[in-house]
Design a protein around this motif. Sequence first.
Motif, mmCIF file in Angstrom:
data_model
loop_
_atom_site.group_PDB
_atom_site.id
_atom_site.type_symbol
_atom_site.label_atom_id
_atom_site.label_comp_id
_atom_site.label_asym_id
_atom_site.label_seq_id
_atom_site.Cartn_x
_atom_site.Cartn_y
_atom_site.Cartn_z
ATOM 1 N N ALA A 90 -5.213 -2.866 -5.547
ATOM 2 C CA ALA A 90 -3.854 -2.833 -6.091
ATOM 3 C C ALA A 90 -3.018 -1.705 -5.511
ATOM 4 O O ALA A 90 -1.810 -1.628 -5.778
ATOM 5 C CB ALA A 90 -3.902 -2.705 -7.619
ATOM 6 N N ALA A 91 -3.621 -0.832 -4.728
ATOM 7 C CA ALA A 91 -2.914 0.356 -4.251
ATOM 8 C C ALA A 91 -2.003 0.035 -3.075
ATOM 9 O O ALA A 91 -2.401 -0.640 -2.115
ATOM 10 C CB ALA A 91 -3.918 1.435 -3.852
ATOM 11 N N GLU A 92 -0.777 0.565 -3.151
ATOM 12 C CA GLU A 92 0.152 0.523 -2.028
ATOM 13 C C GLU A 92 -0.138 1.711 -1.124
ATOM 14 O O GLU A 92 -0.442 2.805 -1.603
ATOM 15 C CB GLU A 92 1.596 0.605 -2.542
ATOM 16 N N ILE A 93 -0.047 1.504 0.186
ATOM 17 C CA ILE A 93 -0.309 2.555 1.159
ATOM 18 C C ILE A 93 1.036 3.040 1.708
ATOM 19 O O ILE A 93 1.802 2.240 2.248
ATOM 20 C CB ILE A 93 -1.198 2.054 2.317
ATOM 21 N N VAL A 94 1.314 4.339 1.574
ATOM 22 C CA VAL A 94 2.609 4.890 1.987
ATOM 23 C C VAL A 94 2.403 5.857 3.146
ATOM 24 O O VAL A 94 1.543 6.757 3.080
ATOM 25 C CB VAL A 94 3.315 5.601 0.814
ATOM 26 N N VAL A 95 3.210 5.703 4.193
ATOM 27 C CA VAL A 95 3.079 6.493 5.409
ATOM 28 C C VAL A 95 4.446 6.518 6.094
ATOM 29 O O VAL A 95 5.289 5.640 5.853
ATOM 30 C CB VAL A 95 2.000 5.872 6.335
ATOM 31 N N HIS A 96 4.671 7.505 6.944
ATOM 32 C CA HIS A 96 5.929 7.516 7.696
ATOM 33 C C HIS A 96 5.969 6.322 8.641
ATOM 34 O O HIS A 96 4.935 5.861 9.145
ATOM 35 C CB HIS A 96 6.082 8.814 8.488
ATOM 36 N N GLU A 97 7.182 5.840 8.909
ATOM 37 C CA GLU A 97 7.355 4.637 9.719
ATOM 38 C C GLU A 97 6.732 4.759 11.113
ATOM 39 O O GLU A 97 6.294 3.769 11.693
ATOM 40 C CB GLU A 97 8.838 4.289 9.844
ATOM 41 N N ILE A 111 1.339 -1.949 3.289
ATOM 42 C CA ILE A 111 1.812 -0.659 3.793
ATOM 43 C C ILE A 111 3.318 -0.550 3.577
ATOM 44 O O ILE A 111 4.073 -1.452 3.943
ATOM 45 C CB ILE A 111 1.488 -0.512 5.291
ATOM 46 N N ARG A 112 3.744 0.564 2.965
ATOM 47 C CA ARG A 112 5.180 0.842 2.835
ATOM 48 C C ARG A 112 5.519 2.018 3.746
ATOM 49 O O ARG A 112 4.978 3.115 3.579
ATOM 50 C CB ARG A 112 5.567 1.159 1.396
ATOM 51 N N ALA A 113 6.407 1.777 4.692
ATOM 52 C CA ALA A 113 6.816 2.813 5.631
ATOM 53 C C ALA A 113 8.060 3.518 5.108
ATOM 54 O O ALA A 113 9.019 2.865 4.694
ATOM 55 C CB ALA A 113 7.093 2.198 6.999
ATOM 56 N N VAL A 114 8.036 4.844 5.101
ATOM 57 C CA VAL A 114 9.196 5.629 4.702
ATOM 58 C C VAL A 114 9.843 6.233 5.946
ATOM 59 O O VAL A 114 9.202 6.410 6.975
ATOM 60 C CB VAL A 114 8.830 6.737 3.691
#
Length: 312
Positions: free
Chosen positions: A91-98, A137-140
């Motif tokens: 269920a975890a979203e993975i967040v990282v720079h684009e 993956i969510r890119a910031v």
Amino acid sequence: MSPRPKVTPLGDDVYEIDTRMAGHTGITAGYLILGDRPCLVEPGTAGSAPVVREALTSLGVGPSDLSTVVVTHIHLDHAGGVGDMAEAYPAAEIVVHEKGARHLAAPERLMRSARMVYGDLLDELFGELKPTDAARIRAVEDTGVIDLGGGRRLESHYSPGHAKHHVGLLDSLTGDLYVGDAAGIYIPETADVRPATPPPDFDMDTALASLEKFKALGPKRLLFAHYGPVAAVTETLDRSAEELRLWVETVRKAHDESLDIDHAVAMVRDRTDGRYKAYGPDADPALTEKYELLNSTAGNVAGIMHSFGKLA
């Protein structure tokens, strides 16, 4: 039987996890922020994944409970375990720079580059970064927000210089700033601060600008991946900038004199002799060896030398 994971409460539902990189204690820390939406900052290496999972279990976080895994950057000592953690916590979203997102989805190129640098030592130090489904993956970009629940959030702030895919993370409740490697390496046993300037991305001016950005955020505490919490925020960030300038000035002198990297390393060691209690004739050899494994003088010098080539 492996030792139980070391978990240290830091207050306000923040827990430091010793990820035991390559079996060493006190070398790489991950952090769990508990609450409505539990968030893991810096899962560590692939080899650390079982340790981190056990730590989360001890804190009551099961496979369906973890909401987010966020990394400050994609170097393998920070993000090598992302694929394992994504698999274990579906269920975890993975967040990282684009700039790092595609390497988590398709890590083959990153792993090839790392193996060229580390050879067979790669498996012992880091293990294999597994791919993560791109849909998770969510890119910031320059800034981003991670919802921790209850009105609490992590705010990401782009902070290149150490790596072009680096972000710092500010906790809105505590004022904790997760600095990754942008402020260098903090050695808690001796309160030393050493630069972290590996190739291929290091750039001094950009790194110094990121340190100024960190100061402007007004954090209450710095949480280093290497290693642990530091309350002396301004003094530590100033020391980090001072050490960067010193190392770059020294390596530039070697570069301008057309000396090879071995001479540059020797010059840095001579120039910094006595600056770090973890190094030198009176230091604990085991401590020196541990931090050279993580943050070698030669590797830092190579990164600085490489940065001069980019400017040519």
